[in-house]
Enzyme design. Structure first.
Site, mmCIF file in Angstrom:
data_model
loop_
_atom_site.group_PDB
_atom_site.id
_atom_site.type_symbol
_atom_site.label_atom_id
_atom_site.label_comp_id
_atom_site.label_asym_id
_atom_site.label_seq_id
_atom_site.Cartn_x
_atom_site.Cartn_y
_atom_site.Cartn_z
ATOM 1 N N ASN A 214 0.698 -1.340 -0.027
ATOM 2 C CA ASN A 214 0.020 0.025 -0.060
ATOM 3 C C ASN A 214 0.902 1.447 -0.026
ATOM 4 O O ASN A 214 0.960 1.996 -1.020
ATOM 5 C CB ASN A 214 -0.991 -0.160 1.248
ATOM 6 N N ASP A 215 1.447 1.497 1.159
ATOM 7 C CA ASP A 215 2.338 2.791 1.090
ATOM 8 C C ASP A 215 3.222 2.786 0.096
ATOM 9 O O ASP A 215 3.737 4.115 -0.210
ATOM 10 C CB ASP A 215 2.853 2.801 2.573
ATOM 11 N N VAL A 216 4.105 1.796 -0.438
ATOM 12 C CA VAL A 216 5.080 1.568 -1.180
ATOM 13 C C VAL A 216 4.694 2.098 -2.592
ATOM 14 O O VAL A 216 5.475 2.510 -3.484
ATOM 15 C CB VAL A 216 5.971 0.605 -1.382
ATOM 16 N N ALA B 280 1.103 2.903 7.490
ATOM 17 C CA ALA B 280 1.457 4.316 7.723
ATOM 18 C C ALA B 280 0.041 4.897 7.915
ATOM 19 O O ALA B 280 0.106 6.173 8.620
ATOM 20 C CB ALA B 280 1.976 4.963 6.540
#
Lengths: 464, 102
Positions: A389-391, A430
């Site tokens: 997700n965050d990457v 995050a």
């Protein structure tokens, strides 16, 4: 006799150096680890037989403790799931720090028994080892709980936490100084207690996603405590081994921080949790996501010529690595190129994802770093984002208010089609929303990754 | 006066400390990210060297000082878990890479 023991220590120290050098190259890493373990064995044997005049030795106590420790360590290393490995490294590290702390307390108390304690290099070294060991112990413990998900960031974060930490740091230095000035069992234990509280509080405001950085930093701190303890025994292998770990831990920490395009101070102040909400005006308001069925995904994959897979921790949680390998073989049989985009902080630790994929025999050459992968994505027909997700969050490039702004990311949206495998619309580790899900060429495929991947494999098999 | 004494007695060890810092920096400066996790866990195992201190301590403790003996035994257990567990888990990780390189 003593000369031989000193030689054994020297050989052990050389083994540590060669071992660390070996560990930093993929071709020699295994040998490096074994070399370091050999050095450690030598050091332990040498300290067992080191000639000491008229001492009780207490070999029964030592043997029993060595056996219990080795047994627990061995069993937990064999039993741990590879997904839970970061927690394990964290707890191991904490135990090392705790050991240094206990040793320092013992030395302090011994000093009390013997003579009037004077403030000198020796007692200062004890106090330093005590404080640093305690911080490493309680800090690693909290990192363990955060990684295991038992304790969430919000449970331990207090208002104005940075000020609390500053006060606690001063209190730690103060109580350690007081214990040196007025040494007694009480002041020593007080100093140990305050140091433990500070270690815990130091890690508390740091976001769960930054735990790898923290572990690396605490690892370095543990090394430092081992090195200062070495001064107490005038033991060079302790100094060398400890400092090697301390220095390499700092370098490793900086490498990780750089991979996220952040600064160490930014991590420690708690960048992630401080702005966990991200941008205040939600640009995704009113937009909706598109869903894709497993049949849709199967067809897209079957007629693609290049597929890039971006795996994340969610993949590992669903234990779907094996299915990824199966899917890869199925696609490659039809001459479809398959690559993997591995973000440096994918998983819970740098390199963690590589370990997880290696476990299922995925070819090392197919794992691409951020830059290479972004080039491949531009030519990819399908980009599968599985449990990441965050990457892949475009906010890192577009939204200066976002807490991950500036982090290099895998630009999945440059592919012709993007399929995001996700359990639900929840935010990532995050804790921020991902605009990628709302792009026109993005489709969501909801469900547990191990089940959805199985369905897709069946779909592709049916098409052929 | 005690200060100068400590420095005089430990000058060589202080040299060792300084050189080891630079050595540690040099050894690790070029590591592919795939090895970050095994490296961290291997280095972590090395930090268990504090065990040597606990062994030396417990050997010279009076045999009937049970409190000190117990605390030192706990310190040994903790460091030993760090060492054995650390090397074993690193070996397990690295074995996965090896399988495939052939």
């Amino acid at each position: 006799m003593e000369a031989y023991i000193q030689l054994a220590y020297l050989i052990g120290a050389i083994a540590f150096i060669l071992g660390l050098r070996g560990l930093s190259d993929p071709r020699t890493a295994r040998r490096g680890n074994l070399t370091a373990a050999f050095g450690m064995t030598l050091a332990i044997i040498a300290s067992l037989i080191y000639p000491m005049e008229s001492v009780p030795n207490n070999y029964l106590w030592i043997g029993g403790a060595l056996f219990i420790g080795a047994f627990i360590g061995w069993i937990s290393a064999q039993r741990v799931q590879m997904t839970a490995m970061p927690q394990l490294v964290s707890i191991f590290n904490g135990l090392g720090g705790g050991s240094a702390m206990l040793l320092a307390i013992l030395e302090f108390l011994k000093l009390l028994d013997q003579e009037e304690v004077v403030l000198n290099g020796y007692s200062l070294t004890i106090a330093f080892t005590l404080g640093v060991g305690a911080i490493s112990f309680s800090g690693s413990l909290l990192a363990y709980f955060k990684l295991a998900g038992t304790i969430r960031d919000k449970h331990v974060l207090l208002p104005g936490h940075q000020w609390i930490n500053l006060i606690l740091l001063l209190a730690t230095l103060g109580t350690l100084g007081y214990a040196l000035w007025v040494p007694s069992t009480l002041t020593i234990l007080l100093a140990a207690g305050v140091s433990l509280i500070y270690g815990w509080s130091f890690v508390a405001p740091i976001g769960g996603a930054d735990m790898p950085v923290v572990i690396s930093l605490l690892n370095s701190v543990t090394g430092l405590s081992a090195a200062t303890a070495g001064f107490l025994y005038d033991n060079q292998i302790m100094i060398l081994g400890g400092i090697l770990v301390g220095a390499s831990g700092i370098i490793l920490t900086l490498l990780m921080v750089r991979a996220m395009n952040r600064s160490l101070s930014n991590v420690i102040v708690g960048g992630f949790s401080a702005s966990a909400k991200g941008s205040t005006n939600d640009p995704n308001a009113g937009k909706s996501v598109q869903e894709a069925s497993s049949a849709d995904v199967g067809i897209l994959l079957n007629y693609a010529s290049k597929v890039v897979i971006v795996p994340g921790y969610g993949l590992a949680v669903a234990r779907a690595q094996g299915l990824i390998k199966e899917l890869e073989e199925l696609l490659m049989k039809q001459d479809i190129e398959v690559y993997y985009g591995i973000h440096p902080v994918a998983g819970r630790m740098p390199g963690h994802m590589n370990v997880l994929l290696a476990e299922v025999d995925i070819d090392y050459d197919r794992l691409l770093g951020v830059d290479k992968c972004n080039n491949e994505i531009k030519e990819a027909d399908v980009v599968l984002v599985i449990g990441a997700n965050d990457v892949v969050n475009p906010a890192a490039l577009e939204d200066p208010a976002s807490s991950i702004y500036g982090m290099p990311i895998l630009q999945a949206w440059n592919g012709k089609n993007v399929i995001v495998f996700k359990r639900s619309m929840n935010t990532g580790y995050a804790g921020i929303q991902n605009p990628l899900f709302f792009k026109d060429n993005t489709k969501m495929h909801f469900g547990d990754a191990s089940k959805t991947l199985k369905d897709i494999i069946t779909e592709i098999e049916n098409l052929n | 006066m005690e200060w100068t004494q400590f420095i005089n007695e430990n000058m060589l060890s202080i040299y060792l400390l300084v050189f080891a810092v630079f050595l540690g920096f040099e050894l690790i400066s070029k590591v592919p990210s795939v090895l970050h996790t095994p490296l961290m866990s291997g280095a972590n195992a090395i930090s268990g060297i504090v065990l040597v201190g606990s062994i030396l301590f417990i050997r010279s403790t009076e045999a009937d000082h049970y409190l000190a003996l117990s605390i030192a035994a706990i310190a040994i257990i903790m460091a030993m878990i760090n060492i054995v567990g650390g090397f074993a888990v690193t070996h397990r990780m690295l074995s996965m890479f090896k399988k495939k390189q052939k």
